[in-house]
Design a protein around this motif. Sequence first.
Motif, PDB file in Angstrom:
ATOM      1  N   ASP A   1      15.506 -40.817 -26.498  1.00  0.00           N
ATOM      2  CA  ASP A   1      16.090 -42.073 -26.052  1.00  0.00           C
ATOM      3  C   ASP A   1      17.578 -41.848 -25.819  1.00  0.00           C
ATOM      4  O   ASP A   1      18.318 -41.623 -26.781  1.00  0.00           O
ATOM      5  N   PRO A   2      18.020 -41.832 -24.577  1.00  0.00           N
ATOM      6  CA  PRO A   2      17.268 -42.136 -23.366  1.00  0.00           C
ATOM      7  C   PRO A   2      16.275 -41.020 -23.023  1.00  0.00           C
ATOM      8  O   PRO A   2      16.460 -39.866 -23.382  1.00  0.00           O
ATOM      9  N   ALA A   3      15.237 -41.421 -22.298  1.00  0.00           N
ATOM     10  CA  ALA A   3      14.162 -40.492 -21.931  1.00  0.00           C
ATOM     11  C   ALA A   3      14.430 -39.869 -20.564  1.00  0.00           C
ATOM     12  O   ALA A   3      14.978 -40.515 -19.674  1.00  0.00           O
ATOM     13  N   THR A   4      14.018 -38.627 -20.437  1.00  0.00           N
ATOM     14  CA  THR A   4      14.033 -37.980 -19.129  1.00  0.00           C
ATOM     15  C   THR A   4      12.667 -38.224 -18.509  1.00  0.00           C
ATOM     16  O   THR A   4      11.637 -37.846 -19.082  1.00  0.00           O
ATOM     17  N   LEU A   5      12.667 -38.881 -17.365  1.00  0.00           N
ATOM     18  CA  LEU A   5      11.456 -39.277 -16.667  1.00  0.00           C
ATOM     19  C   LEU A   5      11.438 -38.599 -15.310  1.00  0.00           C
ATOM     20  O   LEU A   5      12.422 -38.678 -14.567  1.00  0.00           O
ATOM     21  N   ILE A   6      10.348 -37.929 -14.990  1.00  0.00           N
ATOM     22  CA  ILE A   6      10.193 -37.316 -13.670  1.00  0.00           C
ATOM     23  C   ILE A   6       9.057 -38.033 -12.957  1.00  0.00           C
ATOM     24  O   ILE A   6       7.925 -38.046 -13.436  1.00  0.00           O
ATOM     25  N   LEU A   7       9.406 -38.646 -11.820  1.00  0.00           N
ATOM     26  CA  LEU A   7       8.429 -39.339 -10.991  1.00  0.00           C
ATOM     27  C   LEU A   7       8.149 -38.480  -9.762  1.00  0.00           C
ATOM     28  O   LEU A   7       9.065 -37.847  -9.223  1.00  0.00           O
ATOM     29  N   GLN A   8       6.891 -38.459  -9.313  1.00  0.00           N
ATOM     30  CA  GLN A   8       6.540 -37.600  -8.187  1.00  0.00           C
ATOM     31  C   GLN A   8       5.592 -38.298  -7.229  1.00  0.00           C
ATOM     32  O   GLN A   8       4.845 -39.201  -7.618  1.00  0.00           O
ATOM     33  N   ARG A   9       5.649 -37.851  -5.972  1.00  0.00           N
ATOM     34  CA  ARG A   9       4.764 -38.384  -4.940  1.00  0.00           C
ATOM     35  C   ARG A   9       4.597 -37.315  -3.869  1.00  0.00           C
ATOM     36  O   ARG A   9       5.540 -36.601  -3.532  1.00  0.00           O
ATOM     37  N   VAL A  10       3.395 -37.221  -3.320  1.00  0.00           N
ATOM     38  CA  VAL A  10       3.123 -36.292  -2.225  1.00  0.00           C
ATOM     39  C   VAL A  10       3.434 -37.002  -0.915  1.00  0.00           C
ATOM     40  O   VAL A  10       3.002 -38.131  -0.695  1.00  0.00           O
ATOM     41  N   GLN A  11       4.211 -36.333  -0.076  1.00  0.00           N
ATOM     42  CA  GLN A  11       4.544 -36.878   1.226  1.00  0.00           C
ATOM     43  C   GLN A  11       5.022 -35.757   2.135  1.00  0.00           C
ATOM     44  O   GLN A  11       5.356 -34.675   1.662  1.00  0.00           O
ATOM     45  N   VAL A  12       5.031 -36.020   3.432  1.00  0.00           N
ATOM     46  CA  VAL A  12       5.686 -35.110   4.354  1.00  0.00           C
ATOM     47  C   VAL A  12       7.172 -35.413   4.229  1.00  0.00           C
ATOM     48  O   VAL A  12       7.597 -36.559   4.355  1.00  0.00           O
ATOM     49  N   LEU A  13       7.951 -34.397   3.967  1.00  0.00           N
ATOM     50  CA  LEU A  13       9.357 -34.578   3.622  1.00  0.00           C
ATOM     51  C   LEU A  13      10.255 -34.317   4.823  1.00  0.00           C
ATOM     52  O   LEU A  13      10.097 -33.317   5.516  1.00  0.00           O
ATOM     53  N   ASP A  14      11.171 -35.228   5.063  1.00  0.00           N
ATOM     54  CA  ASP A  14      12.240 -35.015   6.038  1.00  0.00           C
ATOM     55  C   ASP A  14      13.509 -35.628   5.450  1.00  0.00           C
ATOM     56  O   ASP A  14      13.469 -36.317   4.432  1.00  0.00           O
ATOM     57  N   ALA A  15      14.632 -35.360   6.093  1.00  0.00           N
ATOM     58  CA  ALA A  15      15.918 -35.777   5.540  1.00  0.00           C
ATOM     59  C   ALA A  15      16.032 -37.297   5.414  1.00  0.00           C
ATOM     60  O   ALA A  15      16.534 -37.799   4.408  1.00  0.00           O
ATOM     61  N   LEU A  16      15.565 -38.033   6.406  1.00  0.00           N
ATOM     62  CA  LEU A  16      15.678 -39.484   6.369  1.00  0.00           C
ATOM     63  C   LEU A  16      14.889 -40.077   5.209  1.00  0.00           C
ATOM     64  O   LEU A  16      15.421 -40.855   4.410  1.00  0.00           O
TER      65      LEU A  16
END
Length: 134
Positions: free
Chosen positions: A89-104
């Motif tokens: 506390d505070p916690a380190t949280l890693i959130l993830q998602r699959v997507q095609v990645l581009d700069a925008l």
Amino acid sequence: MGADSWWRRFLRRDTPTQLDANDPSLIVVASSFDDAEACSAVLNEAEGWVADRPAVLRHHLVIPAAQVNAVQVIAAQDGYDTASVDESDPATLILQRVQVLDALHCSQERSRMAGLAQRHDGNALGWDALQPAH
């Protein structure tokens, strides 16, 4: 590049991907933990990143332990899963998602995660992207 080509690429971003976000063979192909560094610069210099291929975009946040669940629920509405969270506390949280990645889209998601963290008394440390080794 014609308008038809642009629309096909745009719509393809919303199609389901076959990449498993928890595949242990994925490698980090781009990352930034510097607020001043543009996503476009990071991706332009990234070695191993393949544009137009699915990637796992991960956001590293530090959130008060009492706020972690609320952050997870809100992020899930945008398709994010929890990659890891520690018990500190505070916690380190890693959130993830699959997507095609581009700069925008990377920049938009980075900003969205920074706002989400701030609204819950936390901080966005940075992001990284994983893809299969080629």
